[in-house]
Design a protein around this motif. Structure first.
Motif, PDB file in Angstrom:
ATOM      1  N   ALA A  17       0.830  -1.207   0.000  1.00  0.00           N
ATOM      2  CA  ALA A  17       0.000   0.000   0.000  1.00  0.00           C
ATOM      3  C   ALA A  17       0.863   1.256   0.000  1.00  0.00           C
ATOM      4  O   ALA A  17       0.546   2.238  -0.680  1.00  0.00           O
ATOM      5  CB  ALA A  17      -0.932  -0.001   1.209  1.00  0.00           C
ATOM      6  N   GLU A  18       1.950   1.238   0.743  1.00  0.00           N
ATOM      7  CA  GLU A  18       2.870   2.382   0.778  1.00  0.00           C
ATOM      8  C   GLU A  18       3.495   2.603  -0.601  1.00  0.00           C
ATOM      9  O   GLU A  18       3.635   3.735  -1.060  1.00  0.00           O
ATOM     10  CB  GLU A  18       3.959   2.134   1.825  1.00  0.00           C
ATOM     11  CG  GLU A  18       4.913   3.277   1.995  1.00  0.00           C
ATOM     12  CD  GLU A  18       4.305   4.491   2.684  1.00  0.00           C
ATOM     13  OE1 GLU A  18       4.788   5.610   2.413  1.00  0.00           O
ATOM     14  OE2 GLU A  18       3.359   4.325   3.470  1.00  0.00           O
ATOM     15  N   GLN A  19       3.861   1.513  -1.249  1.00  0.00           N
ATOM     16  CA  GLN A  19       4.498   1.600  -2.564  1.00  0.00           C
ATOM     17  C   GLN A  19       3.559   2.184  -3.619  1.00  0.00           C
ATOM     18  O   GLN A  19       3.955   2.994  -4.433  1.00  0.00           O
ATOM     19  CB  GLN A  19       4.962   0.208  -3.008  1.00  0.00           C
ATOM     20  CG  GLN A  19       5.566   0.152  -4.390  1.00  0.00           C
ATOM     21  CD  GLN A  19       6.904   0.856  -4.494  1.00  0.00           C
ATOM     22  OE1 GLN A  19       7.690   0.853  -3.566  1.00  0.00           O
ATOM     23  NE2 GLN A  19       7.166   1.474  -5.617  1.00  0.00           N
ATOM     24  N   PHE A  20       2.283   1.772  -3.594  1.00  0.00           N
ATOM     25  CA  PHE A  20       1.359   2.154  -4.653  1.00  0.00           C
ATOM     26  C   PHE A  20       0.408   3.287  -4.294  1.00  0.00           C
ATOM     27  O   PHE A  20      -0.349   3.745  -5.134  1.00  0.00           O
ATOM     28  CB  PHE A  20       0.592   0.932  -5.143  1.00  0.00           C
ATOM     29  CG  PHE A  20       1.478  -0.053  -5.842  1.00  0.00           C
ATOM     30  CD1 PHE A  20       1.923   0.182  -7.131  1.00  0.00           C
ATOM     31  CD2 PHE A  20       1.907  -1.198  -5.195  1.00  0.00           C
ATOM     32  CE1 PHE A  20       2.768  -0.710  -7.768  1.00  0.00           C
ATOM     33  CE2 PHE A  20       2.753  -2.101  -5.824  1.00  0.00           C
ATOM     34  CZ  PHE A  20       3.187  -1.858  -7.108  1.00  0.00           C
ATOM     35  N   GLY A  21       0.409   3.725  -3.046  1.00  0.00           N
ATOM     36  CA  GLY A  21      -0.341   4.914  -2.674  1.00  0.00           C
ATOM     37  C   GLY A  21      -1.715   4.657  -2.075  1.00  0.00           C
ATOM     38  O   GLY A  21      -2.183   3.532  -1.961  1.00  0.00           O
ATOM     39  N   GLY A  22      -2.352   5.759  -1.707  1.00  0.00           N
ATOM     40  CA  GLY A  22      -3.612   5.731  -0.982  1.00  0.00           C
ATOM     41  C   GLY A  22      -4.810   5.207  -1.745  1.00  0.00           C
ATOM     42  O   GLY A  22      -5.852   4.942  -1.157  1.00  0.00           O
TER      43      GLY A  22
END
Length: 83
Positions: A17-22
């Motif tokens: 999730a951090e890698q690909f965003g909110g």
């Protein structure tokens, strides 16, 4: 699902999730949970409205218009919302 396994999968989900965003929802399912395939952990749940404890395999299949046979053995699902 064992507590240690869930802890590891939570870290993986958080990293994805951090890698690909909110706008990237990542869910961990517990196939041994009540009712089978219940959500054990979810990041960015605002994307689809999933929440922990909900049995969602049917919901995902309906969103993708796929049958159980078409999804058997898959490790992930990609569902794009209209937004």
């Amino acid at each position: 699902m064992e507590k240690e396994t869930l802890m590891i999968l939570r870290q993986v989900a958080d990293g994805i999730a951090e890698q690909f965003g909110g706008n990237c929802e990542v869910a961990v399912y517990d196939p041994e949970g009540s009712g089978g395939n219940s959500v054990a952990y979810v990041v960015n749940e605002h994307v689809s409205g999933q929440s922990v404890g909900v049995q969602t395999d049917r919901t995902l299949l309906e969103k993708r218009n796929l049958s159980e046979l078409e999804t058997r053995g898959r490790l992930s699902y990609m569902v794009k919302t209209p937004e």
